[in-house]
Motif scaffolding. Structure first.
Motif, PDB file in Angstrom:
ATOM      1  N   THR A  32      29.103  -5.936   4.960  1.00  0.00           N
ATOM      2  CA  THR A  32      29.414  -6.694   3.714  1.00  0.00           C
ATOM      3  C   THR A  32      28.100  -7.598   3.357  1.00  0.00           C
ATOM      4  N   SER A  33      27.023  -7.214   3.899  1.00  0.00           N
ATOM      5  CA  SER A  33      25.883  -7.877   3.293  1.00  0.00           C
ATOM      6  C   SER A  33      25.299  -7.818   1.895  1.00  0.00           C
ATOM      7  N   THR A  34      25.515  -6.784   1.428  1.00  0.00           N
ATOM      8  CA  THR A  34      25.233  -6.265   0.244  1.00  0.00           C
ATOM      9  C   THR A  34      26.056  -7.215  -0.954  1.00  0.00           C
ATOM     10  N   LEU A  35      27.427  -7.465  -0.519  1.00  0.00           N
ATOM     11  CA  LEU A  35      28.073  -8.342  -1.333  1.00  0.00           C
ATOM     12  C   LEU A  35      27.652  -9.593  -1.596  1.00  0.00           C
ATOM     13  N   SER A  36      27.181 -10.285  -0.282  1.00  0.00           N
ATOM     14  CA  SER A  36      26.527 -11.408  -0.541  1.00  0.00           C
ATOM     15  C   SER A  36      25.444 -11.661  -1.382  1.00  0.00           C
ATOM     16  N   PHE A  37      24.386 -10.465  -1.136  1.00  0.00           N
ATOM     17  CA  PHE A  37      23.214 -10.395  -2.274  1.00  0.00           C
ATOM     18  C   PHE A  37      23.724 -10.269  -3.517  1.00  0.00           C
ATOM     19  N   ILE A  38      24.397  -9.685  -3.957  1.00  0.00           N
ATOM     20  CA  ILE A  38      25.123  -9.055  -5.201  1.00  0.00           C
ATOM     21  C   ILE A  38      25.394 -10.505  -5.864  1.00  0.00           C
ATOM     22  N   ILE A  39      26.248 -11.510  -5.112  1.00  0.00           N
ATOM     23  CA  ILE A  39      26.756 -12.682  -5.562  1.00  0.00           C
ATOM     24  C   ILE A  39      25.666 -13.659  -5.736  1.00  0.00           C
ATOM     25  N   ALA A  40      24.755 -13.669  -4.846  1.00  0.00           N
ATOM     26  CA  ALA A  40      23.274 -14.570  -4.868  1.00  0.00           C
ATOM     27  C   ALA A  40      22.788 -14.231  -6.150  1.00  0.00           C
ATOM     28  N   GLY A  41      22.574 -13.000  -6.472  1.00  0.00           N
ATOM     29  CA  GLY A  41      21.952 -12.411  -7.581  1.00  0.00           C
ATOM     30  C   GLY A  41      22.624 -13.024  -8.728  1.00  0.00           C
ATOM     31  N   MET A  42      23.955 -12.811  -8.839  1.00  0.00           N
ATOM     32  CA  MET A  42      24.719 -13.533 -10.078  1.00  0.00           C
ATOM     33  C   MET A  42      24.728 -14.906 -10.361  1.00  0.00           C
ATOM     34  N   ALA A  43      24.468 -15.517  -9.014  1.00  0.00           N
ATOM     35  CA  ALA A  43      24.431 -17.130  -9.174  1.00  0.00           C
ATOM     36  C   ALA A  43      22.988 -17.506  -9.780  1.00  0.00           C
ATOM     37  N   VAL A  44      21.992 -16.690  -9.418  1.00  0.00           N
ATOM     38  CA  VAL A  44      20.483 -16.801  -9.902  1.00  0.00           C
ATOM     39  C   VAL A  44      20.601 -16.631 -11.561  1.00  0.00           C
TER      40      VAL A  44
END
Length: 64
Positions: A32-44
């Protein structure tokens, strides 16, 4: 509407948290690490979107 200038920084905090979360999950071997990176990208993305929105809002108020 002064709070709009400060709410954009909440997105940066969320992005930092999810990048940290993504790296910890990546080091543990979770899928599930990719999901965390996707959410971080959306936050940026939301940070820059809100920042642009606040600038447009301020310019519109200056013209009036």
């Amino acid at each position: 509407m002064g709070y709009l200038k400060y709410t954009q920084y909440v997105y940066i905090l969320f992005a930092a948290y999810f990048v940290y979360d993504g790296f910890t999950k990546l080091s543990e071997g979770n899928d599930t690490s990719t999901l965390s990176f996707i959410i971080a990208g959306m936050a940026v993305f939301m940070f820059f979107f809100r920042r642009r929105f606040v600038k447009k809002f301020d310019e519109r108020n200056k013209k009036q």
